[in-house]
Design an enzyme around this catalytic site. Structure first.
Site, PDB file in Angstrom:
ATOM      1  N   ALA A   1      -0.816  20.164 -30.241  1.00  0.00           N
ATOM      2  CA  ALA A   1       0.557  20.543 -29.910  1.00  0.00           C
ATOM      3  C   ALA A   1       1.284  19.311 -29.373  1.00  0.00           C
ATOM      4  CB  ALA A   1       0.559  21.662 -28.875  1.00  0.00           C
TER       5      ALA A   1
ATOM      6  N   GLY B   1      -4.074  22.383 -30.822  1.00  0.00           N
ATOM      7  CA  GLY B   1      -3.317  23.331 -31.630  1.00  0.00           C
ATOM      8  C   GLY B   1      -3.548  23.168 -33.113  1.00  0.00           C
TER       9      GLY B   1
ATOM     10  N   GLU C   1      -8.073  20.201 -24.771  1.00  0.00           N
ATOM     11  CA  GLU C   1      -7.050  20.562 -23.787  1.00  0.00           C
ATOM     12  C   GLU C   1      -7.491  20.358 -22.344  1.00  0.00           C
ATOM     13  OE1 GLU C   1      -6.040  23.040 -27.464  1.00  0.00           O
ATOM     14  OE2 GLU C   1      -7.857  22.365 -26.437  1.00  0.00           O
TER      15      GLU C   1
END
Length: 259
Positions: free
Chosen positions: A66, A110, A133
């Site tokens: 992301a 993502g 993450e």
């Protein structure tokens, strides 16, 4: 329709190809890209001529995650009030036609989650998967903690999510994250071939098969088997079931009509 962050084309009048197109950002997934992706997916799902959809990136990256630059200043109120991710990323779950991820390079965060949302993944031999993450003080937020264990098992999922290590294409195939690994220069050739194979089969049976397999991830075994049985029964009301079985008995090629 003109898009800014994706490219679209149709192969053999049957296969829709959506290419993520933010090369300088290694196809980092921002809100605008995901809105465009969702719109393209819905358009192709509604197009009666399209039988299968492919999502891909470029040689360096399917999607490297992301867009952190876009997220870094958000606070809880921002992400909770706007239902961040849910409203823009979950459209792929509504798509009834098969969606294949053709992955080369990085599929991280993502990007890995987007690939796992697809019905199956064909990976180039240079692909790398990961959920890093934890390095940012967060956890996967687009289904990574849920879909990854279902694909690779608890131990490997915990390893990847807690250590942030990347998984090679070869390891991903061995543990079931990807369906097959192919040479980089053959990735789109083989993915399109798989998509065209799907397009050649009766459309109603393809939709039912996808729907039934998806059900297996969201129900217990007895409910899933009953759901499968009812879809199986329903296909005996179609023209293509009659045609397919008659062609088999009479040793000829079937002429399916998708009805």
């Amino acid at each position: 329709m003109t898009f800014e962050f994706i490219k679209t084309r149709i192969e053999n009048d049957k296969v829709a190809i959506i290419t993520l197109d933010r090369p300088k950002q290694l196809n980092a997934l921002n809100t605008d890209l995901m809105i465009e992706l969702g719109q393209a997916l819905k358009d192709y799902d509604a197009d009666i001529h399209i039988g299968c959809i492919i999502i891909t990136g470029n040689e360096k990256a399917f999607a490297a995650g992301a867009d952190i630059a876009a997220m870094k200043n958000y606070d809880f109120a921002d992400v909770y009030a706007t239902d961040f991710i849910t409203k823009d990323w979950e459209i792929i779950r509504q798509i009834r036609k098969p969606v294949i991820a053709a992955v080369s390079g990085f599929a991280l965060g993502g990007g890995c989650e987007l690939a796992m949302m697809c019905d199956f993944i064909i990976a180039a031999d240079n692909a790398k998967f990961g959920q890093p993450e934890i390095k940012l003080g967060i956890i996967p937020g687009a289904g990574g903690t849920q879909r990854l264990p279902r694909s690779v098992g608890k131990s490997k999922a915990m390893d990847m999510i807690l250590t942030a290590r990347m998984m090679s294409a070869q390891e991903a195939e061995q543990c079931g994250l990807v369906s097959r690994v192919v040479p980089l220069d053959k990735l789109m050739i083989e993915t399109i071939e798989a998509a065209l194979t799907i397009c050649a089969y009766p459309r109603l049976a393809v939709l039912a098969a996808k729907e039934s397999v998806q059900r297996s991830f969201e129900s217990n075994l007895s409910d899933g088997v009953m759901y499968e049985r009812r879809l199986f029964h329903s296909l005996f009301s179609t023209y293509d079931q009659k045609e397919g079985m008659d062609a088999f008995i009479n040793k000829r090629s079937p002429l399916f009509k998708n009805k």
